[in-house]
Design an enzyme around this catalytic site. Structure first.
Site, PDB file in Angstrom:
ATOM      1  N   CYS A   1       5.524  -5.470   1.892  1.00 35.30           N
ATOM      2  CA  CYS A   1       5.744  -4.030   1.685  1.00 35.30           C
ATOM      3  C   CYS A   1       5.148  -3.209   2.839  1.00 35.30           C
ATOM      4  CB  CYS A   1       5.201  -3.610   0.325  1.00 35.30           C
ATOM      5  SG  CYS A   1       5.857  -2.023  -0.244  1.00 35.30           S
TER       6      CYS A   1
ATOM      7  N   GLY B   1       0.829  -1.195   0.000  1.00 29.92           N
ATOM      8  CA  GLY B   1       0.000   0.000   0.000  1.00 29.92           C
ATOM      9  C   GLY B   1       0.863   1.244   0.000  1.00 29.92           C
TER      10      GLY B   1
ATOM     11  N   HIS C   1       8.369  -7.239  -3.222  1.00 22.91           N
ATOM     12  CA  HIS C   1       7.134  -7.794  -3.780  1.00 22.91           C
ATOM     13  C   HIS C   1       7.359  -9.182  -4.357  1.00 22.91           C
ATOM     14  CE1 HIS C   1       4.513  -4.186  -3.571  1.00 22.91           C
ATOM     15  NE2 HIS C   1       5.681  -3.563  -3.546  1.00 22.91           N
TER      16      HIS C   1
ATOM     17  N   TYR D   1       9.642   3.916   2.715  1.00 26.93           N
ATOM     18  CA  TYR D   1       9.926   3.802   4.151  1.00 26.93           C
ATOM     19  C   TYR D   1      10.592   2.462   4.418  1.00 26.93           C
ATOM     20  CZ  TYR D   1       6.954   7.878   4.816  1.00 26.93           C
ATOM     21  OH  TYR D   1       6.429   9.142   4.755  1.00 26.93           O
TER      22      TYR D   1
ATOM     23  N   GLU E   1       5.168 -11.120  -5.411  1.00 25.70           N
ATOM     24  CA  GLU E   1       4.225 -11.334  -6.519  1.00 25.70           C
ATOM     25  C   GLU E   1       4.706 -10.691  -7.814  1.00 25.70           C
ATOM     26  OE1 GLU E   1       3.235  -7.243  -5.183  1.00 25.70           O
ATOM     27  OE2 GLU E   1       3.899  -9.085  -4.219  1.00 25.70           O
TER      28      GLU E   1
END
Length: 378
Positions: free
Chosen positions: A248, A221, A333, A293, A335
């Site tokens: 993430c 997100g 990630h 971040y 994915e």
């Protein structure tokens, strides 16, 4: 038509407009991917950002319906060195400029993206305004500075689903908490025939319990994880009851829920070519990343978290696991989309963790502890 990009430090780039007309303010960032611009455009984690592609030729393979990572793109602007309006790809259904026009996203081409990237690397990410208007630089500065901080910090609510929905399967039930989830996460769970229930970002722990999950997936997100403290509270409450896998932003929220801290990176990690070392095996994986971040390493002292992966470029934390409970997370990630699929095995690891947890603990251990405590038995 002319387009201009004005940075917060006063640097002005003048180029050619493609995409939508108008003005958009956002955080100016760069992505180092050679391919995958459509997945970048449709990744909800880019909400509120003006994305610069460092690869010089963008648009050459067009746009395909099957490559979207969300229904509606959330980025605020797109910056390229050279835009190709005539794609050469049998899968292309229309061109990049048409996509940007459809969703009201301005684009700028024919500027020195290498210079822009160097500015961001040296000074850090900063606000900028992308416009096709003839307003003066002074007017643009006023508009940029007038952008509400809350508008730039409310991105999770903008990108998360508003309603609970399901993607049925015949195996493990996974509650996917949507903080701005990419479609790739759901695809990976579907490939393993999971029964996936997708819930909004502000779903409470009790509401998740009512869904009787076998495991909980925390999605990616946009934005600062500290802007959604209620999510960290929910994770903390469910920790130990169900196996948890964070990706993430989900990784950062998992860390906050366990008592660690996060901090903003100077210019973040964005691209499909970031090397990450798995500490247990010593193996290096090439990963897809998009985040601004990171978890603060010193803040792990006194927590039950253990570092599992580090970034080979800057040594920041890329993976964590809980020492007591079945829970782990990665900053990158697995994915992909775009990026390498080297790390999809982590979804298999999550499923294995769920099955092992169910075998060893037919009754959720922490839930039993809480029930015993309520009865005065502990």
């Amino acid at each position: 038509m002319q387009a201009r990009l004005l940075l917060e430090d006063g640097t002005l780039f003048t180029g050619t407009s493609f995409g939508a007309e108008g003005e958009k303010t956002g955080e100016v960032v760069f992505n180092t991917g050679i391919t995958g611009y459509q997945e970048v455009l449709s990744d909800p984690s880019y909400c509120g950002q003006i994305v610069t592609m460092t690869y010089p030729l963008i648009g050459n393979y067009g746009i395909s319906r099957d490559d979207f990572e969300s229904i509606v793109p959330s980025i605020h602007g797109f910056v390229v060195r050279r835009y190709e309006p005539t794609p050469s790809n049998w899968r292309a259904q229309y061109n990049l400029g048409d996509l940007l026009k459809e969703y009201g996203i301005p684009g700028i081409a024919d500027i020195d993206t290498r210079m822009l990237t160097r500015i961001i690397r040296h000074q850090g990410t900063m606000r900028g305004i992308l416009t096709t208007s003839s307003k003066s630089v002074e007017e643009l500065k006023e508009m940029m500075l007038a952008t509400s901080i809350e508008e730039l910090r409310n991105q999770v609510a903008q990108t998360s689903t508003k309603h609970v929905y399901s993607s049925p399967g015949s195996k493990e039930r996974i509650v996917l908490v949507d903080f701005g989830a990419k479609s790739g996460i759901l695809r990976e769970l579907n490939r393993r025939d999971c029964d996936v229930v997708i819930v909004p970002h502000n779903t409470t722990a009790e509401e998740i319990r009512r869904l009787h999950p076998d495991g909980i997936q925390l999605s990616n997100g946009p934005g600062d994880p500290k802007d959604v403290p209620y999510a960290a509270e929910m994770i903390s409450e469910l920790l130990g009851e169900y196996p948890i896998f964070g990706i993430c932003l989900g990784h950062q929220l998992f860390a906050l829920a366990c008592g660690a801290d996060t901090e903003k990176l100077k210019f973040g990690h964005r691209g499909g070519n970031h090397p990450v070392k798995e500490l247990e095996s010593g193996r290096c994986y090439i990963t897809s990343q998009n985040h601004g971040y990171t978890v603060t390493e010193s803040s792990l002292n006194g927590t039950d978290l253990e570092v599992t992966h580090i970034n080979n470029n800057d040594k920041t934390i890329e993976g964590l696991k809980h020492k007591k409970y079945p829970a782990f997370s990665v900053q990158y990630h697995p994915e992909a989309a775009p990026g390498p699929y080297d790390n999809s095995y982590l979804f298999d690891r999550f499923i294995e963790m769920i099955r092992e947890h169910k075998r060893l603990h037919p009754q959720k251990p922490r839930q039993a502890e809480l029930m015993a405590a309520a009865k005065g038995e502990l």
